[in-house]
Design an enzyme around this catalytic site. Structure first.
Site, short mmCIF file in Angstrom:
data_model
loop_
_atom_site.label_atom_id
_atom_site.label_comp_id
_atom_site.label_asym_id
_atom_site.label_seq_id
_atom_site.Cartn_x
_atom_site.Cartn_y
_atom_site.Cartn_z
N HIS A 1 1.12 -1.28 -0.11
CA HIS A 1 -0.10 0.06 -0.09
C HIS A 1 0.86 1.22 0.01
CE1 HIS A 1 -3.44 -2.38 1.96
NE2 HIS A 1 -2.90 -2.78 0.88
N HIS B 1 -9.35 -2.27 -4.70
CA HIS B 1 -8.37 -2.52 -3.95
C HIS B 1 -7.18 -3.48 -4.31
CE1 HIS B 1 -6.01 -2.71 0.00
NE2 HIS B 1 -5.82 -4.15 -0.11
N ASP C 1 -3.04 -3.14 -4.85
CA ASP C 1 -2.28 -4.13 -4.52
C ASP C 1 -1.39 -4.43 -5.95
OD1 ASP C 1 -2.89 -4.43 -2.03
OD2 ASP C 1 -4.12 -6.12 -2.38
N HIS D 1 -0.64 -11.56 -4.67
CA HIS D 1 0.63 -11.10 -4.87
C HIS D 1 1.81 -11.92 -5.40
CE1 HIS D 1 -0.33 -7.70 -2.15
NE2 HIS D 1 -1.15 -8.65 -1.29
#
Length: 292
Positions: A77, A240, A244, A267
């Site tokens: 973030h 969101h 990321d 991720h």
């Protein structure tokens, strides 16, 4: 071409999502070409961890950077805020192992950056990267790819069985004009908060994760809907995920001109794509209209 750094330092204190420990972060201006990097000021010799793909050491539910046994986790973030607001060079001092989650979004970081402003830094011979052929990584039906495109764009899709989330798609482009790009990022992407599923929370806590998670810093969704409405956007979860993705791909140093397209990714897949882009090399194509 220009790079940018902060006009003054920024300080924030908060709890880490997974560790549950309070840490302080100081972000300081730095010289042209220094990049973005972390300094563990709580440890002897002040070890430095570069915000680069090669430093990624862990990608389960957050992105962790490490050098030897020293690490900093949940960096995405903050790095998204820095890169989305055009901060190329920054020394990030942290007195613990995890970046504070704050409100679960990048809004606090973005507001801090906007408050202090940026300083331009002239750069000579900086050659940006353009993706000229599709680059893919996937796992099952999840994937993320970089496609040739006339602009830098991020598109994401998610799909959950919970009716409150369901299937969501969103697309956001990073204009080459810094002021417009920063304003767009601050309004459309930065406010989107991290989210979790109610049925997974107990398991994650038992495995030692999300010790610092709460209804104040993360959206939680169950079969009956959101436990802590209202949402900031109807499609806040997928926005969101773009946050990321921006944070993870910022580890490239600068964003290539490409359309980054992801579906149900993680991720881990984000970082796999970043590594694959690096594996292609920075000389397979060039462009002269990149904003960084």
């Amino acid at each position: 071409m220009q790079q940018h750094t902060l006009a003054a330092e920024i300080t924030q204190v908060g709890v880490g999502l997974h560790s549950g420990v309070n840490t302080q972060v100081r972000i300081l201006p730095d010289e042209t070409g220094s990049g973005r990097y972390f300094v563990r000021v709580d440890l002897p010799d002040l070890p430095i961890i570069p915000a680069q793909v090669a430093a990624v050491s862990h990608t389960v539910l957050s992105t962790q950077l490490g050098k030897g046994e020293v690490y900093v986790r949940t960096v995405e973030h903050l790095l998204a805020a820095l890169s989305g607001m055009g901060v190329d060079n920054a020394r990030i001092e942290i007195d613990g192992s995890e970046v504070p989650l704050l409100d679960g979004s990048a809004s606090v970081w973005v507001a801090n950056i906007a408050q202090v402003g940026l300083v331009s830094q002239p750069v000579n011979n900086q050659v940006p990267l353009t993706v000229t052929e599709p680059i893919w990584v996937y796992q099952g039906d999840a994937f993320v790819c970089a496609l040739p495109a006339p602009e830098t764009r991020f598109s994401y899709g998610i799909e959950f069985d919970l009716p409150a989330i369901g299937n969501q798609w969103y697309s956001w482009s990073l204009t080459t004009e810094l002021e417009k790009a920063s304003a767009s990022f601050a309004a459309e992407i930065a406010p989107a908060r991290t989210f979790g599923l109610l049925h997974q929370i107990e398991h994650l806590q038992k495995t030692g994760l999300i010790k610092g998670g709460s209804l104040d810093n993360a959206l939680v969704c169950g079969p009956e809907g959101w436990l802590n409405p209202p949402l900031r956007f109807a499609n806040e979860p997928v926005r969101h995920k773009i946050l990321d993705l921006v944070g993870d791909l910022s580890l490239l140093g600068a964003f290539p001109r490409a359309h980054f397209l992801a579906y149900k990714a993680s991720h881990n897949l984000h970082i796999q794509l970043a590594q694959k882009i690096l594996d292609f090399g920075f000389d397979f194509a060039q462009s002269n209209d990149f904003r960084f």
